[in-house]
Motif scaffolding. Structure first.
Motif, PDB file in Angstrom:
ATOM      1  N   SER A  18       3.822  -8.148  -2.841  1.00  0.00           N
ATOM      2  CA  SER A  18       3.354  -7.093  -1.807  1.00  0.00           C
ATOM      3  C   SER A  18       3.238  -5.735  -2.766  1.00  0.00           C
ATOM      4  CB  SER A  18       4.228  -7.097  -0.613  1.00  0.00           C
ATOM      5  OG  SER A  18       5.557  -6.868  -1.015  1.00  0.00           O
ATOM      6  N   PRO A  19       3.764  -5.351  -3.595  1.00  0.00           N
ATOM      7  CA  PRO A  19       4.150  -4.348  -4.562  1.00  0.00           C
ATOM      8  C   PRO A  19       2.618  -3.791  -5.045  1.00  0.00           C
ATOM      9  CG  PRO A  19       6.136  -4.847  -5.144  1.00  0.00           C
ATOM     10  CD  PRO A  19       5.443  -6.169  -3.872  1.00  0.00           C
ATOM     11  N   THR A  20       1.817  -5.641  -5.451  1.00  0.00           N
ATOM     12  CA  THR A  20       0.339  -5.925  -5.981  1.00  0.00           C
ATOM     13  C   THR A  20      -0.349  -5.697  -5.028  1.00  0.00           C
ATOM     14  OG1 THR A  20       1.153  -7.217  -7.394  1.00  0.00           O
ATOM     15  CG2 THR A  20      -0.705  -7.243  -7.247  1.00  0.00           C
ATOM     16  N   ALA A  21      -0.344  -5.772  -3.930  1.00  0.00           N
ATOM     17  CA  ALA A  21      -0.666  -5.713  -2.845  1.00  0.00           C
ATOM     18  C   ALA A  21      -1.463  -4.314  -2.138  1.00  0.00           C
ATOM     19  CB  ALA A  21      -0.507  -6.220  -0.944  1.00  0.00           C
ATOM     20  N   ALA A  80      12.107  -1.837  12.820  1.00  0.00           N
ATOM     21  CA  ALA A  80      11.288  -0.522  13.419  1.00  0.00           C
ATOM     22  C   ALA A  80      10.023  -0.025  12.739  1.00  0.00           C
ATOM     23  CB  ALA A  80      12.097   0.693  12.522  1.00  0.00           C
ATOM     24  N   ASP A  81       9.491  -1.573  11.649  1.00  0.00           N
ATOM     25  CA  ASP A  81       8.282  -1.246  11.043  1.00  0.00           C
ATOM     26  C   ASP A  81       7.236  -1.729  12.241  1.00  0.00           C
ATOM     27  OD1 ASP A  81       8.983  -0.555   8.350  1.00  0.00           O
ATOM     28  OD2 ASP A  81       9.851  -2.813   8.064  1.00  0.00           O
ATOM     29  N   PHE A  82       7.525  -2.171  13.248  1.00  0.00           N
ATOM     30  CA  PHE A  82       6.759  -2.822  14.287  1.00  0.00           C
ATOM     31  C   PHE A  82       6.719  -1.904  15.005  1.00  0.00           C
ATOM     32  CE2 PHE A  82       8.288  -7.085  14.307  1.00  0.00           C
ATOM     33  CZ  PHE A  82       6.756  -7.787  13.788  1.00  0.00           C
ATOM     34  N   LYS A  83       6.927  -0.798  14.906  1.00  0.00           N
ATOM     35  CA  LYS A  83       6.508   1.035  15.672  1.00  0.00           C
ATOM     36  C   LYS A  83       5.623   1.358  15.174  1.00  0.00           C
ATOM     37  CE  LYS A  83      11.011   1.451  18.093  1.00  0.00           C
ATOM     38  NZ  LYS A  83      10.393   0.125  19.251  1.00  0.00           N
ATOM     39  N   ARG A  84       5.910   1.654  13.017  1.00  0.00           N
ATOM     40  CA  ARG A  84       4.989   2.549  12.192  1.00  0.00           C
ATOM     41  C   ARG A  84       3.673   2.235  12.186  1.00  0.00           C
ATOM     42  NH1 ARG A  84      10.873   3.202  10.372  1.00  0.00           N
ATOM     43  NH2 ARG A  84      10.674   1.386   9.140  1.00  0.00           N
ATOM     44  N   PHE A  85       3.404   0.634  11.686  1.00  0.00           N
ATOM     45  CA  PHE A  85       2.447   0.121  10.935  1.00  0.00           C
ATOM     46  C   PHE A  85       1.133  -0.874  12.693  1.00  0.00           C
ATOM     47  CE2 PHE A  85       5.575   0.059   7.370  1.00  0.00           C
ATOM     48  CZ  PHE A  85       4.899   1.253   6.590  1.00  0.00           C
ATOM     49  N   ASP A  86      -0.185  -0.979  12.236  1.00  0.00           N
ATOM     50  CA  ASP A  86      -0.754  -0.900  12.606  1.00  0.00           C
ATOM     51  C   ASP A  86      -1.572  -2.549  12.315  1.00  0.00           C
ATOM     52  OD1 ASP A  86      -1.144   1.409  14.319  1.00  0.00           O
ATOM     53  OD2 ASP A  86      -2.018   1.774  12.433  1.00  0.00           O
ATOM     54  N   TYR A  87      -1.183  -2.319  10.772  1.00  0.00           N
ATOM     55  CA  TYR A  87      -1.174  -4.197  10.295  1.00  0.00           C
ATOM     56  C   TYR A  87      -0.391  -4.199   9.549  1.00  0.00           C
ATOM     57  CZ  TYR A  87      -6.195  -3.510  11.093  1.00  0.00           C
ATOM     58  OH  TYR A  87      -7.873  -3.466  11.505  1.00  0.00           O
ATOM     59  N   ILE A  88       0.662  -5.299  10.094  1.00  0.00           N
ATOM     60  CA  ILE A  88       1.723  -5.872   9.407  1.00  0.00           C
ATOM     61  C   ILE A  88       0.699  -7.868   8.627  1.00  0.00           C
ATOM     62  CG2 ILE A  88       4.379  -6.900   9.080  1.00  0.00           C
ATOM     63  CD1 ILE A  88       4.503  -4.853  11.451  1.00  0.00           C
ATOM     64  N   LEU A  89       0.721  -7.602   7.252  1.00  0.00           N
ATOM     65  CA  LEU A  89      -0.225  -8.791   6.476  1.00  0.00           C
ATOM     66  C   LEU A  89       0.563  -9.427   5.388  1.00  0.00           C
ATOM     67  CD1 LEU A  89      -3.016  -6.460   6.325  1.00  0.00           C
ATOM     68  CD2 LEU A  89      -2.526  -8.310   7.895  1.00  0.00           C
ATOM     69  N   ALA A  90       0.676 -10.250   6.139  1.00  0.00           N
ATOM     70  CA  ALA A  90       1.977 -12.028   5.139  1.00  0.00           C
ATOM     71  C   ALA A  90       1.172 -12.007   4.047  1.00  0.00           C
ATOM     72  CB  ALA A  90       3.011 -12.750   6.306  1.00  0.00           C
ATOM     73  N   ASP A 112      -1.005 -10.529  10.404  1.00  0.00           N
ATOM     74  CA  ASP A 112      -1.568 -11.984  10.048  1.00  0.00           C
ATOM     75  C   ASP A 112      -1.335 -11.925   8.612  1.00  0.00           C
ATOM     76  OD1 ASP A 112      -3.394 -13.784  10.148  1.00  0.00           O
ATOM     77  OD2 ASP A 112      -4.780 -12.471  11.619  1.00  0.00           O
ATOM     78  N   LEU A 113      -1.809 -12.913   8.422  1.00  0.00           N
ATOM     79  CA  LEU A 113      -1.504 -13.515   6.593  1.00  0.00           C
ATOM     80  C   LEU A 113      -2.620 -12.128   6.543  1.00  0.00           C
ATOM     81  CD1 LEU A 113      -1.980 -16.852   6.768  1.00  0.00           C
ATOM     82  CD2 LEU A 113      -0.074 -16.050   6.014  1.00  0.00           C
ATOM     83  N   PHE A 114      -2.551 -11.926   5.097  1.00  0.00           N
ATOM     84  CA  PHE A 114      -3.740 -10.704   4.352  1.00  0.00           C
ATOM     85  C   PHE A 114      -4.857 -11.616   4.041  1.00  0.00           C
ATOM     86  CE2 PHE A 114      -4.064  -7.968   0.338  1.00  0.00           C
ATOM     87  CZ  PHE A 114      -4.514  -7.497   1.157  1.00  0.00           C
ATOM     88  N   LEU A 115      -4.674 -12.893   3.258  1.00  0.00           N
ATOM     89  CA  LEU A 115      -5.688 -13.674   3.153  1.00  0.00           C
ATOM     90  C   LEU A 115      -6.660 -13.901   4.552  1.00  0.00           C
ATOM     91  CD1 LEU A 115      -5.120 -15.337   0.180  1.00  0.00           C
ATOM     92  CD2 LEU A 115      -5.916 -12.963   0.531  1.00  0.00           C
ATOM     93  N   ALA A 116      -6.200 -13.936   5.545  1.00  0.00           N
ATOM     94  CA  ALA A 116      -7.299 -13.936   6.773  1.00  0.00           C
ATOM     95  C   ALA A 116      -7.894 -13.077   7.562  1.00  0.00           C
ATOM     96  CB  ALA A 116      -6.381 -14.121   8.200  1.00  0.00           C
ATOM     97  N   LEU A 117      -8.002 -12.188   6.606  1.00  0.00           N
ATOM     98  CA  LEU A 117      -9.155 -10.733   6.199  1.00  0.00           C
ATOM     99  C   LEU A 117      -9.835 -11.381   6.181  1.00  0.00           C
ATOM    100  CD1 LEU A 117      -6.165  -7.605   7.225  1.00  0.00           C
ATOM    101  CD2 LEU A 117      -8.209  -7.916   8.379  1.00  0.00           C
ATOM    102  N   ALA A 118     -10.088 -11.906   4.776  1.00  0.00           N
ATOM    103  CA  ALA A 118     -11.207 -12.353   3.716  1.00  0.00           C
ATOM    104  C   ALA A 118     -11.928 -14.043   3.940  1.00  0.00           C
ATOM    105  CB  ALA A 118     -10.496 -11.571   2.091  1.00  0.00           C
ATOM    106  N   PRO A 119     -11.830 -14.434   4.870  1.00  0.00           N
ATOM    107  CA  PRO A 119     -12.127 -16.050   4.737  1.00  0.00           C
ATOM    108  C   PRO A 119     -12.697 -16.335   4.026  1.00  0.00           C
ATOM    109  CG  PRO A 119     -12.843 -14.591   6.684  1.00  0.00           C
ATOM    110  CD  PRO A 119     -12.859 -14.096   6.287  1.00  0.00           C
ATOM    111  N   VAL A 144      -5.564 -10.240  -3.777  1.00  0.00           N
ATOM    112  CA  VAL A 144      -5.678  -8.996  -3.732  1.00  0.00           C
ATOM    113  C   VAL A 144      -6.872  -7.787  -3.133  1.00  0.00           C
ATOM    114  CG1 VAL A 144      -2.472  -9.455  -2.860  1.00  0.00           C
ATOM    115  CG2 VAL A 144      -3.737  -7.834  -5.131  1.00  0.00           C
ATOM    116  N   GLU A 145      -7.257  -8.500  -4.595  1.00  0.00           N
ATOM    117  CA  GLU A 145      -8.518  -6.983  -5.000  1.00  0.00           C
ATOM    118  C   GLU A 145      -9.192  -7.455  -4.201  1.00  0.00           C
ATOM    119  OE1 GLU A 145      -8.695  -5.620  -9.661  1.00  0.00           O
ATOM    120  OE2 GLU A 145      -9.807  -7.641  -8.951  1.00  0.00           O
ATOM    121  N   GLY A 146      -9.609  -9.011  -3.734  1.00  0.00           N
ATOM    122  CA  GLY A 146     -11.054  -9.570  -3.599  1.00  0.00           C
ATOM    123  C   GLY A 146     -10.118  -9.249  -1.450  1.00  0.00           C
ATOM    124  N   ALA A 147      -9.542  -8.980  -0.951  1.00  0.00           N
ATOM    125  CA  ALA A 147      -8.721  -9.365   0.721  1.00  0.00           C
ATOM    126  C   ALA A 147      -8.928  -7.869   0.511  1.00  0.00           C
ATOM    127  CB  ALA A 147      -7.311 -10.139   0.979  1.00  0.00           C
ATOM    128  N   GLY A 148      -7.967  -6.793  -0.654  1.00  0.00           N
ATOM    129  CA  GLY A 148      -8.247  -5.481  -0.265  1.00  0.00           C
ATOM    130  C   GLY A 148      -9.628  -4.924   0.542  1.00  0.00           C
TER     131      GLY A 148
END
Ligand code: 4NP
Length: 161
Positions: A18-21, A80-90, A112-119, A144-148
């Motif tokens: 996650s720090p890499t992402a 509390a992160d559920f209040k602060r973030f629109d995307y929470i990507l595992a 969602d899974l982060f990679l779900a954004l990049a099928p 993470v470059e591809g999914a980012g």
């Protein structure tokens, strides 16, 4: 969700994936000229490494591609992160299950899974590189470059840019 979009990347220890992402997506967002519109952070589901800098192998691999992990410090996921973030990507299914179990009924963001954004990548999980070799850290960067890029396109397409 007005103004700024919050994006939180989540793995187990918050010292490798996650720090890499976080650093990669921060760079992608900056290159797109959107740094002041997107709030980016990362955390771990576990607390083993709280307060520590990212893994030296992750930092070195990222630096070879021009990403700086050095300012980051590990923290644990906070409900509390559920209040602060629109995307929470595992990064993997285990991280996602941990978050799903804590998801408030009224959370309206995307968990969602982060990679779900990049099928197109053909993968569901970013594999944990912690107990492996150097190649694992390169694979994390590739994924993470591809999914980012896919996430950035979604944010721009959604008019949040
Ligand atoms: P990460 O990798 O979840 O990508 O930060 C790990 C870091 C530490 C541990 C496991 C995975 N650990 O067991 O300490």
């Amino acid at each position: 969700m007005s103004g700024e979009t919050g994006v939180l990347f989540v793995c187990l220890g918050n010292i490798c994936r996650s720090p890499t992402a976080d650093a990669v997506f921060r760079e992608q967002v900056a290159r797109a000229g959107l740094a002041d519109r997107v709030h980016i952070d990362s955390c771990g589901t576990a607390g083993y490494h709280v307060g520590e800098p990212p893994d030296a192998r992750a930092t070195a691999a990222a630096a070879r591609r021009g990403y700086d992990l050095s300012p980051l410090r590990a923290r644990q996921f906070d409900p509390a992160d559920f209040k602060r973030f629109d995307y929470i990507l595992a990064m993997d299914e285990s991280n996602l299950a941990h978050l799903e179990a804590r998801r408030p009924a009224d959370y309206r963001g995307r968990l969602d899974l982060f990679l779900a954004l990049a099928p197109a990548l053909g993968r569901r999980e970013v594999p944990d590189p912690y107990y492996g070799g150097e190649r694992g850290f390169e694979e994390v960067l590739d994924l993470v470059e591809g999914a980012g890029e896919a996430l950035l396109a979604e944010l721009i397409g959604a008019g949040r840019g």
